[in-house]
Design a protein around this motif. Sequence first.
Motif, PDB file in Angstrom:
ATOM      1  N   PHE A  58       0.846  -1.193   0.000  1.00 41.68           N
ATOM      2  CA  PHE A  58       0.000   0.000   0.000  1.00 41.68           C
ATOM      3  C   PHE A  58       0.884   1.247   0.000  1.00 41.68           C
ATOM      4  O   PHE A  58       0.967   1.969   1.000  1.00 41.68           O
ATOM      5  N   PRO A  59       1.559   1.504  -1.122  1.00 37.63           N
ATOM      6  CA  PRO A  59       2.591   2.549  -1.161  1.00 37.63           C
ATOM      7  C   PRO A  59       2.101   3.975  -0.933  1.00 37.63           C
ATOM      8  O   PRO A  59       2.872   4.822  -0.495  1.00 37.63           O
ATOM      9  N   ASP A  60       0.851   4.261  -1.229  1.00 40.63           N
ATOM     10  CA  ASP A  60       0.368   5.642  -1.113  1.00 40.63           C
ATOM     11  C   ASP A  60      -0.590   5.834   0.056  1.00 40.63           C
ATOM     12  O   ASP A  60      -1.343   6.805   0.105  1.00 40.63           O
ATOM     13  N   ILE A  61      -0.547   4.915   1.008  1.00 38.73           N
ATOM     14  CA  ILE A  61      -1.468   4.949   2.140  1.00 38.73           C
ATOM     15  C   ILE A  61      -0.767   5.498   3.382  1.00 38.73           C
ATOM     16  O   ILE A  61       0.387   5.169   3.653  1.00 38.73           O
ATOM     17  N   GLU A  62      -1.470   6.340   4.135  1.00 44.01           N
ATOM     18  CA  GLU A  62      -0.927   6.843   5.393  1.00 44.01           C
ATOM     19  C   GLU A  62      -0.715   5.679   6.366  1.00 44.01           C
ATOM     20  O   GLU A  62      -1.487   4.716   6.380  1.00 44.01           O
ATOM     21  N   VAL A  63       0.338   5.788   7.174  1.00 45.38           N
ATOM     22  CA  VAL A  63       0.719   4.696   8.071  1.00 45.38           C
ATOM     23  C   VAL A  63      -0.446   4.247   8.951  1.00 45.38           C
ATOM     24  O   VAL A  63      -0.679   3.045   9.133  1.00 45.38           O
ATOM     25  N   GLN A  64      -1.200   5.203   9.479  1.00 44.90           N
ATOM     26  CA  GLN A  64      -2.287   4.847  10.396  1.00 44.90           C
ATOM     27  C   GLN A  64      -3.431   4.116   9.695  1.00 44.90           C
ATOM     28  O   GLN A  64      -4.267   3.483  10.347  1.00 44.90           O
ATOM     29  N   ASP A  65      -3.471   4.191   8.358  1.00 45.58           N
ATOM     30  CA  ASP A  65      -4.551   3.543   7.608  1.00 45.58           C
ATOM     31  C   ASP A  65      -4.172   2.152   7.098  1.00 45.58           C
ATOM     32  O   ASP A  65      -5.025   1.429   6.570  1.00 45.58           O
ATOM     33  N   ILE A  66      -2.905   1.773   7.242  1.00 48.34           N
ATOM     34  CA  ILE A  66      -2.443   0.489   6.708  1.00 48.34           C
ATOM     35  C   ILE A  66      -3.179  -0.705   7.317  1.00 48.34           C
ATOM     36  O   ILE A  66      -3.593  -1.613   6.583  1.00 48.34           O
ATOM     37  N   PRO A  67      -3.388  -0.762   8.648  1.00 56.15           N
ATOM     38  CA  PRO A  67      -4.095  -1.929   9.203  1.00 56.15           C
ATOM     39  C   PRO A  67      -5.463  -2.170   8.579  1.00 56.15           C
ATOM     40  O   PRO A  67      -5.849  -3.328   8.356  1.00 56.15           O
ATOM     41  N   GLN A  68      -6.201  -1.119   8.269  1.00 57.60           N
ATOM     42  CA  GLN A  68      -7.515  -1.291   7.645  1.00 57.60           C
ATOM     43  C   GLN A  68      -7.377  -1.872   6.239  1.00 57.60           C
ATOM     44  O   GLN A  68      -8.161  -2.732   5.824  1.00 57.60           O
ATOM     45  N   SER A 160       6.059  -6.068   3.888  1.00 60.68           N
ATOM     46  CA  SER A 160       5.633  -5.485   2.612  1.00 60.68           C
ATOM     47  C   SER A 160       4.554  -4.427   2.769  1.00 60.68           C
ATOM     48  O   SER A 160       4.569  -3.408   2.073  1.00 60.68           O
ATOM     49  N   THR A 161       3.611  -4.651   3.671  1.00 65.36           N
ATOM     50  CA  THR A 161       2.489  -3.718   3.788  1.00 65.36           C
ATOM     51  C   THR A 161       2.930  -2.352   4.289  1.00 65.36           C
ATOM     52  O   THR A 161       2.269  -1.346   4.024  1.00 65.36           O
ATOM     53  N   GLN A 162       4.046  -2.307   5.004  1.00 65.35           N
ATOM     54  CA  GLN A 162       4.508  -1.041   5.569  1.00 65.35           C
ATOM     55  C   GLN A 162       5.514  -0.305   4.686  1.00 65.35           C
ATOM     56  O   GLN A 162       5.716   0.896   4.867  1.00 65.35           O
ATOM     57  N   VAL A 163       6.152  -1.015   3.759  1.00 65.74           N
ATOM     58  CA  VAL A 163       7.176  -0.356   2.934  1.00 65.74           C
ATOM     59  C   VAL A 163       6.736  -0.179   1.484  1.00 65.74           C
ATOM     60  O   VAL A 163       7.472   0.388   0.674  1.00 65.74           O
ATOM     61  N   GLY A 164       5.548  -0.665   1.148  1.00 66.29           N
ATOM     62  CA  GLY A 164       5.027  -0.452  -0.198  1.00 66.29           C
ATOM     63  C   GLY A 164       5.666  -1.298  -1.273  1.00 66.29           C
ATOM     64  O   GLY A 164       5.587  -0.978  -2.456  1.00 66.29           O
TER      65      GLY A 164
END
Length: 213
Positions: A58-68, A160-164
Motif C-alpha cells: 500500500f505505497p500511497d497509504i498513510e501509516v495509520q490507515d495500513i491496518p484497515q 511489505s504492507t509497511q514499505v510499499g
Amino acid sequence: MERPKVIFLDAVGTLFGVKGSVGEIYSQIAREFGVHANAESLNQAFNDRIKAAPPATFPDIEVQDIPQHEFEWWYAIARQTFEQAGIIQQFADFDTFFSELYIHFGTGEPWFVYADVIPALTNWREKGIQLGIVSNFDSRIFSVLQSLELRDYFDSITISTQVGAAKPDQKIFGIALAKHNCPPESAWHVGDSENEDYHGAKTVGMRGVLINR
C-alpha cells in the motif's frame, strides 16, 4: 566462508508454519458459524486465491490507515476462497466470521515454530550476527512473533504492507539492509520461496539461502 553481518529471514514457512493447513483452520472456525466446509477444498481455493491476488503493498497509504487496508486485503482473499468452494451462501454473517478469523491468525494459536529455529537464532546471536525479518506478511506479524516468543531475537522487522513493496522486489530488501547500514554482500537472506526469497535476495547482491520445509 565469511561470516555475514546480518542474516535476514522470511517469516511464514521459514520461522513458523500453520498447524495443519489454512483450509483446516478456515473450516474449524466456519463450523462455529454453522457452516460446514471441506478443509481440502478450502485449502486449494485459498492457495488459488493467494496466487491470483495482487501483492499486499500500500505505497500511497498513510501509516495509520495500513491496518484497515490489510484487513480488507485479507477479507477479499477469504471471501473469494469460500466463493470458489461454493459455500459462501451458507454464511448468515460472513463479516463477523471473518473478523474472528482475522484476529485468530494474529495470535500464536494457529502457528508452530519449526524445531530448528530457536537453536539457529540462538547460535547466530551468540556469534554477534544481527538478525532481521523480511516478510510479505502484514502487521499482525508483531503480535504473532511476541506470542511465539520470537520477537526478541530480531533487530529489525521489514514487512511489505509497511514499505510499499513485496518480495522479490529489490525495494523491500534495500530498506531492510538500510536499517542495519549493511551492504548487500555482507548479508544473507533465508527463506522457503525460490522466487521471493532466494532469487529476490540474489538480485540485490545478498546471499540467498533456500530452505525446504
